[in-house]
Design a protein around this motif. Structure first.
Motif, PDB file in Angstrom:
ATOM      1  N   ASP A  24       0.814  -1.068   0.088  1.00  0.00           N
ATOM      2  CA  ASP A  24       0.168  -0.044  -0.202  1.00  0.00           C
ATOM      3  C   ASP A  24       1.010   1.317  -0.015  1.00  0.00           C
ATOM      4  OD1 ASP A  24      -2.168   1.624   0.370  1.00  0.00           O
ATOM      5  OD2 ASP A  24      -3.120   0.825   2.265  1.00  0.00           O
ATOM      6  N   GLU A  37      -7.904   9.984  -0.705  1.00  0.00           N
ATOM      7  CA  GLU A  37      -7.709   8.707  -0.820  1.00  0.00           C
ATOM      8  C   GLU A  37      -8.542   7.732  -0.054  1.00  0.00           C
ATOM      9  OE1 GLU A  37      -6.009   4.938  -2.168  1.00  0.00           O
ATOM     10  OE2 GLU A  37      -5.654   7.119  -2.892  1.00  0.00           O
ATOM     11  N   ILE A  40     -11.941   8.039  -1.839  1.00  0.00           N
ATOM     12  CA  ILE A  40     -12.105   6.906  -2.870  1.00  0.00           C
ATOM     13  C   ILE A  40     -11.952   5.595  -2.633  1.00  0.00           C
ATOM     14  CG2 ILE A  40     -10.306   6.337  -4.567  1.00  0.00           C
ATOM     15  CD1 ILE A  40      -9.119   9.210  -5.186  1.00  0.00           C
ATOM     16  N   ARG A  41     -11.283   5.180  -1.590  1.00  0.00           N
ATOM     17  CA  ARG A  41     -11.548   3.986  -1.198  1.00  0.00           C
ATOM     18  C   ARG A  41     -12.935   3.839  -0.810  1.00  0.00           C
ATOM     19  NH1 ARG A  41      -5.667   2.246   1.326  1.00  0.00           N
ATOM     20  NH2 ARG A  41      -4.345   2.902  -0.155  1.00  0.00           N
ATOM     21  N   GLY A  47     -12.792  -0.569  -2.823  1.00  0.00           N
ATOM     22  CA  GLY A  47     -11.808   0.404  -2.984  1.00  0.00           C
ATOM     23  C   GLY A  47     -10.533   0.187  -1.996  1.00  0.00           C
ATOM     24  N   CYS A  48     -10.838  -0.142  -1.046  1.00  0.00           N
ATOM     25  CA  CYS A  48      -9.564  -0.485  -0.112  1.00  0.00           C
ATOM     26  C   CYS A  48      -8.712  -1.699  -0.782  1.00  0.00           C
ATOM     27  CB  CYS A  48     -10.074  -0.823   1.387  1.00  0.00           C
ATOM     28  SG  CYS A  48      -8.712  -0.801   2.464  1.00  0.00           S
ATOM     29  N   ARG A  51      -7.172  -0.279  -4.063  1.00  0.00           N
ATOM     30  CA  ARG A  51      -6.185   0.887  -4.064  1.00  0.00           C
ATOM     31  C   ARG A  51      -4.886   0.177  -3.139  1.00  0.00           C
ATOM     32  NH1 ARG A  51      -6.919   5.045  -7.390  1.00  0.00           N
ATOM     33  NH2 ARG A  51      -5.657   6.391  -5.734  1.00  0.00           N
ATOM     34  N   SER A  52      -5.015  -0.451  -2.427  1.00  0.00           N
ATOM     35  CA  SER A  52      -4.001  -1.018  -1.604  1.00  0.00           C
ATOM     36  C   SER A  52      -2.962  -2.040  -2.160  1.00  0.00           C
ATOM     37  CB  SER A  52      -4.270  -1.442  -0.067  1.00  0.00           C
ATOM     38  OG  SER A  52      -5.195  -2.541  -0.170  1.00  0.00           O
ATOM     39  N   SER A  54      -2.979  -2.880  -5.844  1.00  0.00           N
ATOM     40  CA  SER A  54      -2.684  -2.559  -7.170  1.00  0.00           C
ATOM     41  C   SER A  54      -1.154  -2.311  -7.387  1.00  0.00           C
ATOM     42  CB  SER A  54      -3.590  -1.999  -7.775  1.00  0.00           C
ATOM     43  OG  SER A  54      -4.994  -2.342  -8.000  1.00  0.00           O
ATOM     44  N   TYR A  56       0.292   0.563  -9.741  1.00  0.00           N
ATOM     45  CA  TYR A  56       0.023   1.776 -10.516  1.00  0.00           C
ATOM     46  C   TYR A  56       0.859   2.001 -11.813  1.00  0.00           C
ATOM     47  CZ  TYR A  56      -2.983   2.947  -6.355  1.00  0.00           C
ATOM     48  OH  TYR A  56      -3.872   2.878  -5.281  1.00  0.00           O
ATOM     49  N   CYS A 116     -13.781   8.325  -9.340  1.00  0.00           N
ATOM     50  CA  CYS A 116     -14.216   6.986  -9.376  1.00  0.00           C
ATOM     51  C   CYS A 116     -14.876   6.676 -10.595  1.00  0.00           C
ATOM     52  CB  CYS A 116     -14.822   6.933  -8.271  1.00  0.00           C
ATOM     53  SG  CYS A 116     -13.691   7.146  -6.306  1.00  0.00           S
ATOM     54  N   LEU A 133      -4.670   0.864 -12.747  1.00  0.00           N
ATOM     55  CA  LEU A 133      -4.250   0.052 -11.579  1.00  0.00           C
ATOM     56  C   LEU A 133      -4.482  -1.345 -11.929  1.00  0.00           C
ATOM     57  CD1 LEU A 133      -4.851   2.999 -10.357  1.00  0.00           C
ATOM     58  CD2 LEU A 133      -5.723   1.813  -8.270  1.00  0.00           C
TER      59      LEU A 133
END
Length: 144
Positions: A24, A37, A40-41, A47-48, A51-52, A54, A56, A116, A133
């Motif tokens: 993350d 962030e 977004i999550r 989302g969590c 995002r944590s 992937s 980028y 999003c 992502l």
């Protein structure tokens, strides 16, 4: 089906290697970026998790080349990503707008929602900054 993507990184990887997220990025964000962030999550489905975990990447080679020196990362890679490994695609200009709103003491909700939804920022003064992502990517070549 696959497409190209680009990423700057400190790992020295050979061609053909599979690149994945090493964790993350949340702790490296500024306080205002953390607010965005978290929003977004909360809004993105899973989302969590997305995002944590992937990797980028950038859609545009020109953008990646331009931003690479600012990143202070050692290497710039050309990657191949499979469509089924794409977890999210968004215009980072919305992320930046959301951060600016937080900095001004305003709500970031509109910009977070646009990010999003995958909408392009569409500003005449800036190009899209599309980040992709992904679960994993294959190193095609080191461009550095």
């Amino acid at each position: 089906m696959s497409q190209l993507a680009f990423r700057y990184d400190d790992q020295d990887l050979p061609d053909g290697c599979i690149m994945r997220s090493r964790g993350d990025h949340f702790d490296g964000l500024t306080a205002d970026e953390k607010v965005v962030e978290q929003a977004i999550r909360a809004l993105l489905p899973n989302g969590c998790g997305v995002r944590s975990t992937s990797l980028y990447t950038w859609e545009s080679e020109n953008l990646a080349r331009r931003l690479w020196p600012l990143s202070k990362k050692n290497f710039l890679y050309k990657l191949e990503i499979e469509e089924e490994h794409i977890r999210f695609r968004g215009d980072l200009n919305w992320f930046s707008e959301a951060v600016q709103a937080v900095t001004r003491g305003e709500s970031p909700d509109r910009a977070v929602g646009d990010y999003c939804s995958g909408a392009l920022a569409g500003h005449p003064w800036t190009e899209p900054r599309i980040e992709i992502l992904v679960f994993q990517a294959k190193v095609m070549s080191k461009l550095s």
